[in-house]
Design a protein around this motif. Structure first.
Motif, mmCIF file in Angstrom:
data_model
loop_
_atom_site.group_PDB
_atom_site.id
_atom_site.type_symbol
_atom_site.label_atom_id
_atom_site.label_comp_id
_atom_site.label_asym_id
_atom_site.label_seq_id
_atom_site.Cartn_x
_atom_site.Cartn_y
_atom_site.Cartn_z
ATOM 1 N N THR A 158 107.445 49.068 -0.447
ATOM 2 C CA THR A 158 107.908 48.259 -1.567
ATOM 3 C C THR A 158 108.896 47.190 -1.113
ATOM 4 O O THR A 158 109.507 47.292 -0.054
ATOM 5 N N GLY A 159 109.056 46.208 -1.976
ATOM 6 C CA GLY A 159 109.982 45.112 -1.709
ATOM 7 C C GLY A 159 109.479 43.864 -2.391
ATOM 8 O O GLY A 159 108.337 43.809 -2.865
ATOM 9 N N PRO A 160 110.297 42.826 -2.462
ATOM 10 C CA PRO A 160 109.874 41.574 -3.094
ATOM 11 C C PRO A 160 108.879 40.820 -2.224
ATOM 12 O O PRO A 160 108.610 41.201 -1.072
ATOM 13 N N THR A 161 108.333 39.742 -2.761
ATOM 14 C CA THR A 161 107.438 38.886 -1.983
ATOM 15 C C THR A 161 108.160 38.371 -0.742
ATOM 16 O O THR A 161 109.314 37.954 -0.803
ATOM 17 N N HIS A 254 105.704 45.877 -5.871
ATOM 18 C CA HIS A 254 106.865 44.999 -5.973
ATOM 19 C C HIS A 254 107.945 45.714 -6.786
ATOM 20 O O HIS A 254 107.927 45.697 -8.020
ATOM 21 N N THR A 255 108.851 46.395 -6.113
ATOM 22 C CA THR A 255 109.991 47.026 -6.774
ATOM 23 C C THR A 255 111.252 46.747 -5.962
ATOM 24 O O THR A 255 111.178 46.387 -4.791
ATOM 25 N N ASN A 256 112.412 46.960 -6.584
ATOM 26 C CA ASN A 256 113.675 46.648 -5.911
ATOM 27 C C ASN A 256 114.013 47.634 -4.806
ATOM 28 O O ASN A 256 114.704 47.290 -3.849
ATOM 29 N N ASN A 257 113.553 48.882 -4.945
ATOM 30 C CA ASN A 257 113.867 49.885 -3.940
ATOM 31 C C ASN A 257 112.771 50.932 -3.912
ATOM 32 O O ASN A 257 111.811 50.876 -4.697
ATOM 33 N N THR A 263 109.187 55.024 -10.703
ATOM 34 C CA THR A 263 109.305 54.556 -12.081
ATOM 35 C C THR A 263 108.181 53.603 -12.438
ATOM 36 O O THR A 263 107.604 53.689 -13.541
ATOM 37 N N ARG A 264 107.829 52.698 -11.516
ATOM 38 C CA ARG A 264 106.776 51.712 -11.795
ATOM 39 C C ARG A 264 105.435 52.404 -12.037
ATOM 40 O O ARG A 264 104.703 52.061 -12.969
ATOM 41 N N GLY A 284 111.110 51.317 1.348
ATOM 42 C CA GLY A 284 111.623 50.083 0.754
ATOM 43 C C GLY A 284 112.185 49.214 1.856
ATOM 44 O O GLY A 284 112.810 49.726 2.799
ATOM 45 N N GLN A 285 111.968 47.906 1.780
ATOM 46 C CA GLN A 285 112.498 47.052 2.853
ATOM 47 C C GLN A 285 112.820 45.652 2.371
ATOM 48 O O GLN A 285 112.343 45.182 1.336
#
Length: 402
Positions: A158-161, A254-257, A263-264, A284-285
């Motif tokens: 997970t992580g943003p673009t 795409h999650t913050n952590n 949760t997603r 997560g990174q």
């Protein structure tokens, strides 16, 4: 005529000829390790910027009169329709630059001042990365390898673009790729070709989506399936069923952590007991810029900086500062490294998932078992002199508050 010199290594020239300018621009972008080139029409000029190590840098401004010629040249070499200026288009170009095969993905978008062009650069010589050189700490790397050592289940990154999720998955597939294993990927698009891996490029116009492709892949006798991204409930459900029926499924969200992935998936409608049964773990990174070793300087950390690093003021502690030189084009940074967290789903966390526990409860349970959050991993890399405190704070606004 436009002429601009960048450092001492490259000259861009426009003398009424768009061909030479576009060639020089692509060469320069590859030389500077850019991931993207932006050609942006404005009211009285055309701005050209490149994204290096995740940050946009201004290269030059073109006279407004040269804009159409440059855009048309790019559309021609990428097999786009130069007469269509009212709708977005996508194009593609392969070019050898300095003995390196480089893939350029071109996107055009109409704006009020003309067509904006964005060129994504995929340098295929940089594709063969291994997990050993993705800046995992020893503890996180061991934990991650334990996740995909399972013959079935779901492992997520997970992580943003732009946080390096695909790179981590490609390196993972490289480690899993063996003659006795059938690996199939679904990607949008296929960024790098992996020998021995069956890679499928999605085509939504033709009806080949992640969900429909995943259904078809299950009839291809796979051992390992990599789904480029879980975007919707249908894809999530099929991925869960694939994991429950004996397949190892790798994918991204795409999650913050890392905990946010749980949760997603629950929000997508996955039943808690099914998710608890199949989810093996989540990485997560984020990517932070590495300081340029040619010009970085050590300095003594202030009490405020030590507080940000969760350290007490006992003795002297030294950090590094990015100063800038010709090697890094004045930025102070050269390349990027990842900060990571690895959440292993054990029996306690499975129980928490089943009863829809909060993210805070799951993090507390994981921390008891040695879980190291993104910010804590970043702190270690700041103290090791690999990056700056300011860089860590820039990419981890959420994590630093934990």
């Amino acid at each position: 005529m436009l002429e601009r010199k960048f450092g001492s290594k490259m000259m861009l020239n426009v003398e009424g000829q768009s061909v030479g300018f576009v060639d020089d621009l692509l060469n320069l972008a590859v030389q500077r390790r850019a991931s993207d080139v932006h050609i942006e029409p404005m009211q009285d000029k055309t701005r050209i910027r490149i994204r290096v190590d995740g940050m946009l840098q201004q290269l030059c401004d073109l006279p407004k009169g040269d804009q159409d010629a440059v855009v048309s040249r790019i559309k021609i070499i990428s097999s786009m329709d130069i007469t269509e200026k009212r709708l977005p288009q996508d194009g593609h170009l392969e070019k050898t630059i300095a003995d390196r095969l480089v893939d350029f993905r071109i996107s055009s978008m109409p704006t009020v001042y003309g067509e904006k062009i964005v060129i994504r650069i995929l340098d295929k010589t940089n594709s063969y990365l291994t997990l050993n050189n993705l800046s995992f700490s020893n503890e996180n790397l061991d934990a991650y390898r334990n996740l995909f050592a399972n013959p079935h289940g779901i492992v997520l990154v997970t992580g943003p673009t732009g946080s390096g999720k695909s790179t981590t998955l490609y390196a993972t597939l490289g480690e899993l790729n063996k003659p006795e294993i059938n690996i199939i990927t679904l990607e949008d698009p296929v960024e790098y070709q992996l020998p021995g891996v069956n890679q499928i490029a999605l085509n939504n116009k033709a009806g080949l989506s992640f969900a429909s492709g995943l259904r078809a892949v299950l009839r291809q006798d796979p051992d390992i399936i990599m789904v480029g991204e879980i975007r919707d409930e249908e894809t999530a459900r099929i991925a869960v069923q694939a994991a429950l029926t004996g397949h190892l499924v790798l994918s991204t969200l795409h999650t913050n952590n890392a905990v946010g992935a749980i949760t997603r998936l629950l929000d997508m409608g996955i039943e808690p007991y099914l998710l608890a049964s199949c989810l093996r773990g989540v990485v997560g990174q984020r990517l932070v810029r590495k300081v340029c070793y040619h010009c970085s300087e050590k300095y003594e950390a202030s009490p405020a900086e030590l507080a940000c690093l969760h350290m007490t003021v006992n003795g002297s502690h030294y950090l590094v500062d990015a100063t800038g030189c010709t090697e890094c084009y004045g930025t102070g940074f050269n390349g990027r490294l990842a900060v990571q967290e690895v959440l292993t789903v054990n029996e306690e966390i499975r129980t928490l998932i089943t009863r829809r526990a909060t993210e805070e409860e799951i993090i507390a349970a994981a921390t008891k078992n040695g879980f190291c959050g993104l910010y804590e991993d970043g702190v270690k890399k700041v103290l090791a002199g690999a990056t700056t405190l300011g860089e860590l704070l820039r990419v981890s606004e959420v994590e630093k508050k934990q």
